[in-house]
Design an enzyme around this catalytic site. Structure first.
Site: not given
Length: 641
Positions: A28, A387, A497
């Site tokens: 503000r 992975q 991911d």
């Protein structure tokens, strides 16, 4: 309008919202005149004032003082001050100490002759129904700190000449390697204070200090937020995990029945796992600053048993009660009474059920330790393939449960990751899977992390939940992920991911985010290129699919997809489309449908994460209001459900 004395752009905290959240903080344009302080909306591009938002007459001001920043507050809220007037505190955040001091000094001089000036004030914030400094639960309660001099008037400097306020400093997404977390002392604790151990801790390195549950220790150094140097009562010194101790004599935390930061779903899971009629615990209520008694009962011929939840009420005299005719001065007195008398509940409180049996994870396995000798690891069973290679469950030194990722050669940029691991180990949050250390002296290298017994969230959604999970359970899962990601966001750390497959679930049903940042070190072209079949296309926003542009806002998009996974109990996003079709259609406006278990308000959260323009998506801090935004309801205080 009178001549302007000062003007500046500040962040202002809303005074009307019942619960504090990042959504309550707005920039503000403040203007101070001889009569009042007013604040306005403004056009940041043109630096022009817009709509009037409110004002405070100077003659109504009772106090102007600094406020101690909240623990973990973002940098832009590091310099707060308060203006106290009839309607309560107006909280304002300056950009730096000089601007704050200038406004405080000027205001104090201008209100020096006001009639109703205060003699005592609250040095900390009023947050979610409680003063953080003195824990009083009445907003109009008298302050707990005496003001210096005549209402704290000081003579630090003259106000500077009015100048045009600077525009807010633009914030840019930082995708480079983040700095280690800044040390931050938790509220209420400081060097020299006495703390009490909530758990036993056996030293792993020569630098560590042994902790005995309920023993008292003196803090000597807090430069590392995760490991503090302390002294025991025999004079021995060493490093202790900071999350194993609390301030000595701090209220409910000294009682085993108090389970801090436990939600409703976790309480029910813990009570049902113990399966004791009359088993109970006390937890934080969904209403901030309040507490709930959760009770397991097999009464009424129930074979499985059920959980009841009773909110602890406060009378007009400040006493606590569950049954209106039985009032007590403290919560421990109330619990002691109901351990012997049901007094309206389905059962008396017979057995204390505690979540303190298992200590929390530590940031690493000792102060400054990140390299682990593989000879100390025992491999017990295989958990699956990730992975980077095989993941196994095992033990460290025969006592700590750990998960061990065995990194197959050629799958990771190992040298870069090893440097990153030193930083990642300092990240600690109850909704992140803790990295304990690495084994890099041999091949394959190992990554050693916290072990979570309920495994992958995706599998848990498909197989581990009951056939009819409650909306509260699903919402709590999403909130867990939100809080872990908000912490990463605060450290300028990207996941890249985020998906249900990269979250794990502990024995209490708490969800924790894992594998954050690891995608940067993948050497597989099929994974790192958006044309590759292994690339997380179904969780990626248009800017990643088209330009591989990652940011915290791309993590937000993925979070929306994760929410969709939760509310569909693990279905594949865009299940009828292949990757090529998704890459073509998502940038053109394709979005996932509303799951059957998600109401419109929950779905609106998902769709807010899928705004085409990244800067129009919320932050994880803003998503912290998830439960409230989605209209989660709980029983009124003192009533069971």
């Amino acid at each position: 309008m009178s001549d302007i004395v000062l003007e500046e752009i500040f962040i202002k905290r809303s005074q009307q919202k019942k619960k504090t959240s990042p959504l309550n903080f707005k920039e503000r344009w403040f203007i101070l005149t001889q009569e009042k302080i007013s604040y306005y909306d403004y056009d940041a591009d043109k630096m022009k004032r817009k709509g009037f938002k409110g004002s405070v007459d100077l003659e109504k001001i009772k106090c102007v003082e600094i406020v101690q920043p909240e623990m973990g507050a973002p940098l832009e809220r590091s310099f707060p001050f308060q203006i106290i007037y009839d309607e309560g505190p107006l909280y304002i955040f300056a950009r730096n100490e000089d601007i704050r001091a200038q406004w405080i000094d000027t205001l104090k001089q201008m209100v020096h002759h006001n009639k109703d000036r205060m003699q005592k004030y609250h040095p900390c914030f009023w947050v979610d129904g409680m003063w953080l400094c003195c824990q009083q639960e009445v907003k109009q309660a008298m302050g707990c700190k005496v003001l210096d001099g005549k209402n704290g008037t000081s003579q630090r400097r003259k106000p500077r000449v009015r100048e045009k306020p600077l525009p807010p400093t633009p914030t840019e997404e930082k995708v480079a390697r983040p700095l280690p977390p800044e040390p931050a002392e938790p509220s209420g604790l400081s060097v020299g204070m006495t703390v009490r151990a909530e758990y036993d801790y056996s030293p792993i390195t020569a630098q560590d200090l042994q902790l005995k549950k309920n023993g008292e220790y003196t803090i000597l150094e807090m430069s590392d937020p995760n490991w503090w140097k302390a002294r025991d009562q025999l004079g021995n010194e060493g490093y202790i995990p900071s999350n194993y101790v609390v301030e000595a004599k701090t209220g409910l935390e000294q009682y085993d029945w108090y389970c801090k930061n436990m939600n409703r779903s976790q309480a029910e899971a813990l009570l049902k796992s113990e399966n004791k009629d009359g088993g109970f615990l006390v937890r934080d209520s969904s209403k901030a600053g309040k507490y709930t008694v959760s009770l397991f009962s097999k009464g009424g011929g129930e074979t499985q048993g059920s959980c009841k939840h009773y909110n602890i009420c406060t009378s007009s005299q400040g006493q606590f009660y569950l049954a209106e005719k039985h009032n007590f001065n403290t919560i421990p007195e109330l619990i002691t009474y109901h351990q012997h008398n049901a007094a309206g509940m389905v059962s008396r409180l017979k057995y204390i059920i505690s979540n303190r049996a298992q200590p929390p994870s530590t940031a690493g396995l000792g102060y400054g330790v990140w390299e682990i000798d593989p000879r100390y690891l025992t491999f017990i069973k295989e958990l699956g393939n990730g992975q980077f290679g095989v993941v196994k469950y095992g033990k460290l030194r025969g006592q700590n449960d750990v998960a061990i990722k065995m990194i197959k050669e050629g799958s990771m940029s190992e040298d870069d990751f090893i440097e990153e691991a030193k930083i990642m180990m300092k990240l600690r949050h109850e909704n992140l899977v803790q990295l304990y250390g690495v084994c890099t002296k041999q091949r394959p290298i190992y990554i050693v992390t916290e072990y979570l017994s309920n495994g992958c969230l995706l599998t848990y959604l498909k197989e581990g939940l009951t056939q009819h999970p409650t909306t509260v359970q699903l919402l709590e899962m999403c909130k867990d992920v939100t809080e872990g990601m908000a912490y990463l966001e605060s450290k300028q750390y990207l996941h890249r991911d985020l998906a249900a497959r990269n979250c794990l679930v502990d024995s209490n049903g708490t969800v924790k985010v894992t594998d954050f940042g690891l995608s940067r070190y993948v050497l597989d072209d099929e994974y790192t290129s958006s044309e590759g079949s292994k690339f997380p296309v179904r969780w990626s926003p248009p800017e990643v699919l088209l330009y591989c542009k990652f940011s915290s806002k791309s993590d937000i998009w993925a979070y929306g997809v994760l929410m969709w996974e939760v509310y569909t109990l693990g279905r594949l996003p865009y299940e009828r489309l292949n990757n090529t079709e998704i890459v073509d259609q998502v940038p053109r406006g394709l979005r996932l449908y509303r799951p059957q278990l998600a109401n419109e308000r929950v779905y609106s959260i998902m769709t807010s994460c899928w705004q085409e323009k990244a800067d129009e998506r919320p932050s994880f801090q803003e998503l912290g209001l998830l439960g409230k935004v989605c209209g989660q309801t709980r029983p009124q205080a003192g009533h069971k459900d």
